[in-house]
Design a protein around this motif. Structure first.
Motif, PDB file in Angstrom:
ATOM      1  N   GLN A  71      18.191  27.928  25.967  1.00 55.09           N
ATOM      2  CA  GLN A  71      19.262  27.607  26.906  1.00 55.09           C
ATOM      3  C   GLN A  71      18.728  27.286  28.303  1.00 55.09           C
ATOM      4  O   GLN A  71      19.310  26.490  29.024  1.00 55.09           O
ATOM      5  CB  GLN A  71      20.280  28.747  26.986  1.00 55.09           C
ATOM      6  CG  GLN A  71      21.503  28.388  27.819  1.00 55.09           C
ATOM      7  CD  GLN A  71      22.631  29.395  27.653  1.00 55.09           C
ATOM      8  OE1 GLN A  71      22.624  30.173  26.707  1.00 55.09           O
ATOM      9  NE2 GLN A  71      23.583  29.371  28.555  1.00 55.09           N
ATOM     10  N   ARG A  72      17.629  27.910  28.703  1.00 57.62           N
ATOM     11  CA  ARG A  72      17.070  27.669  30.027  1.00 57.62           C
ATOM     12  C   ARG A  72      15.714  26.957  29.955  1.00 57.62           C
ATOM     13  O   ARG A  72      14.913  27.040  30.886  1.00 57.62           O
ATOM     14  CB  ARG A  72      16.933  28.995  30.786  1.00 57.62           C
ATOM     15  CG  ARG A  72      18.271  29.682  31.037  1.00 57.62           C
ATOM     16  CD  ARG A  72      18.114  30.980  31.818  1.00 57.62           C
ATOM     17  NE  ARG A  72      19.400  31.601  32.046  1.00 57.62           N
ATOM     18  CZ  ARG A  72      20.221  31.292  33.055  1.00 57.62           C
ATOM     19  NH1 ARG A  72      19.862  30.360  33.932  1.00 57.62           N
ATOM     20  NH2 ARG A  72      21.381  31.906  33.192  1.00 57.62           N
ATOM     21  N   THR A  73      15.493  26.247  28.866  1.00 60.55           N
ATOM     22  CA  THR A  73      14.210  25.567  28.673  1.00 60.55           C
ATOM     23  C   THR A  73      14.300  24.122  29.121  1.00 60.55           C
ATOM     24  O   THR A  73      15.157  23.373  28.643  1.00 60.55           O
ATOM     25  CB  THR A  73      13.787  25.620  27.195  1.00 60.55           C
ATOM     26  OG1 THR A  73      13.793  26.979  26.746  1.00 60.55           O
ATOM     27  CG2 THR A  73      12.399  25.036  27.007  1.00 60.55           C
ATOM     28  N   PRO A  74      13.438  23.664  30.041  1.00 61.11           N
ATOM     29  CA  PRO A  74      13.501  22.270  30.505  1.00 61.11           C
ATOM     30  C   PRO A  74      13.032  21.291  29.442  1.00 61.11           C
ATOM     31  O   PRO A  74      12.321  21.657  28.497  1.00 61.11           O
ATOM     32  CB  PRO A  74      12.555  22.262  31.711  1.00 61.11           C
ATOM     33  CG  PRO A  74      11.592  23.384  31.443  1.00 61.11           C
ATOM     34  CD  PRO A  74      12.390  24.440  30.718  1.00 61.11           C
ATOM     35  N   ALA A  75      13.429  20.029  29.613  1.00 57.89           N
ATOM     36  CA  ALA A  75      13.108  18.994  28.631  1.00 57.89           C
ATOM     37  C   ALA A  75      11.608  18.855  28.412  1.00 57.89           C
ATOM     38  O   ALA A  75      11.153  18.635  27.282  1.00 57.89           O
ATOM     39  CB  ALA A  75      13.702  17.659  29.079  1.00 57.89           C
ATOM     40  N   SER A  76      10.812  18.982  29.480  1.00 62.38           N
ATOM     41  CA  SER A  76       9.362  18.823  29.342  1.00 62.38           C
ATOM     42  C   SER A  76       8.776  19.873  28.405  1.00 62.38           C
ATOM     43  O   SER A  76       7.896  19.575  27.590  1.00 62.38           O
ATOM     44  CB  SER A  76       8.687  18.906  30.716  1.00 62.38           C
ATOM     45  OG  SER A  76       9.005  20.140  31.348  1.00 62.38           O
ATOM     46  N   LYS A  77       9.267  21.102  28.494  1.00 63.21           N
ATOM     47  CA  LYS A  77       8.761  22.162  27.618  1.00 63.21           C
ATOM     48  C   LYS A  77       9.258  21.983  26.191  1.00 63.21           C
ATOM     49  O   LYS A  77       8.547  22.269  25.233  1.00 63.21           O
ATOM     50  CB  LYS A  77       9.168  23.529  28.154  1.00 63.21           C
ATOM     51  CG  LYS A  77       8.521  24.681  27.390  1.00 63.21           C
ATOM     52  CD  LYS A  77       8.793  26.022  28.030  1.00 63.21           C
ATOM     53  CE  LYS A  77       8.112  27.143  27.248  1.00 63.21           C
ATOM     54  NZ  LYS A  77       8.365  28.475  27.867  1.00 63.21           N
TER      55      LYS A  77
END
Length: 238
Positions: A71-77
């Motif tokens: 839920q709090r993971t950015p697209a890059s990761k």
């Protein structure tokens, strides 16, 4: 989350000020499944894709990818974790060649994936590897967008209106390509307005309206659902 699910979306809500773009969306995607996400313009499909891919953060609910809370993971990761996407409007580095575009994607995630020549052949750009991507036509740029996503070795691929603008022959080839990926175990969520494309490609669709799911099942069953016909098909048949 079931171990059979690559992605699980539970009660996801997204608002922009006073506007609710997603209202309690819940669904799952299994390994190697191609799930269709359809609905009229403004129904929330792209917002749903943006929330899943990390471009937006959900206000409520949970998202799990490969058993991990994202839920709090950015697209890059997420790209490093095995999720990637294509876009309605392709975003190649237009001053770079096809080969260089693929190399950048592969280098970014540093994961084993298909070889660059194999990807170029798969998307039909093997003869354009050294051509600047800005010189490609719109269909070729869409396919390069797909190729760049594949270069990251995805487990889940989000495909946003890949078929738009393609002629019938190109659509048939694209369907065959995506089905081959599914047989290799890559899961997909496909947003598409071309219902013939969706019918051939998917076994299950989710129909959205006003940010909510109004139907889940096969497309053939969807066209017999009164609410789907009323809000999406306008009484017609896709």
């Amino acid at each position: 989350m079931s171990p059979d699910y690559v992605l699980s979306v539970v009660d996801v809500t997204k608002t922009f000020g006073s506007f609710t773009a997603l209202q309690g969306m819940s669904f799952h995607v299994k390994k190697g499944e191609i799930l269709g996400l359809v609905g009229p313009n403004g129904s929330g499909k792209t917002t749903c894709m943006n929330v899943i891919s990390g471009s937006y953060r959900a206000d409520r609910g949970s998202l799990h990818f490969m058993g991990k809370n994202i839920q709090r993971t950015p697209a890059s990761k997420l790209s490093h974790m095995g999720m990637n996407r294509t876009f309605q409007i392709p975003r190649p580095f237009k001053g770079l060649t096809v080969r260089e575009n693929l190399q950048i994607a592969a280098t970014f995630v540093r994961r084993e994936a298909m070889g660059l020549e194999e990807i170029a052949s798969f998307i039909g750009l093997e003869d354009s590897l050294d051509k600047e991507s800005g010189m490609l036509n719109s269909t070729q740029q869409k396919l390069l967008d797909l190729g760049r996503a594949l270069a990251t070795g995805p487990t889940l691929l989000l495909v946003d209106e890949l078929g738009a603008g393609m002629n019938p022959h190109e659509l048939d080839i694209t369907i065959e390509r995506l089905q081959r990926l599914a047989k290799q175990g890559i899961s997909m969520i496909v947003v598409e307005h071309l219902m013939s494309f969706v019918r051939q490609l998917t076994e299950r669709v989710i129909v959205m309206n006003a940010g909510k799911e109004i139907f889940e099942g096969t497309l053939d069953d969807a066209v017999r659902n009164e609410e789907v016909v009323r809000v999406y098909l306008g009484g017609g048949t896709p």
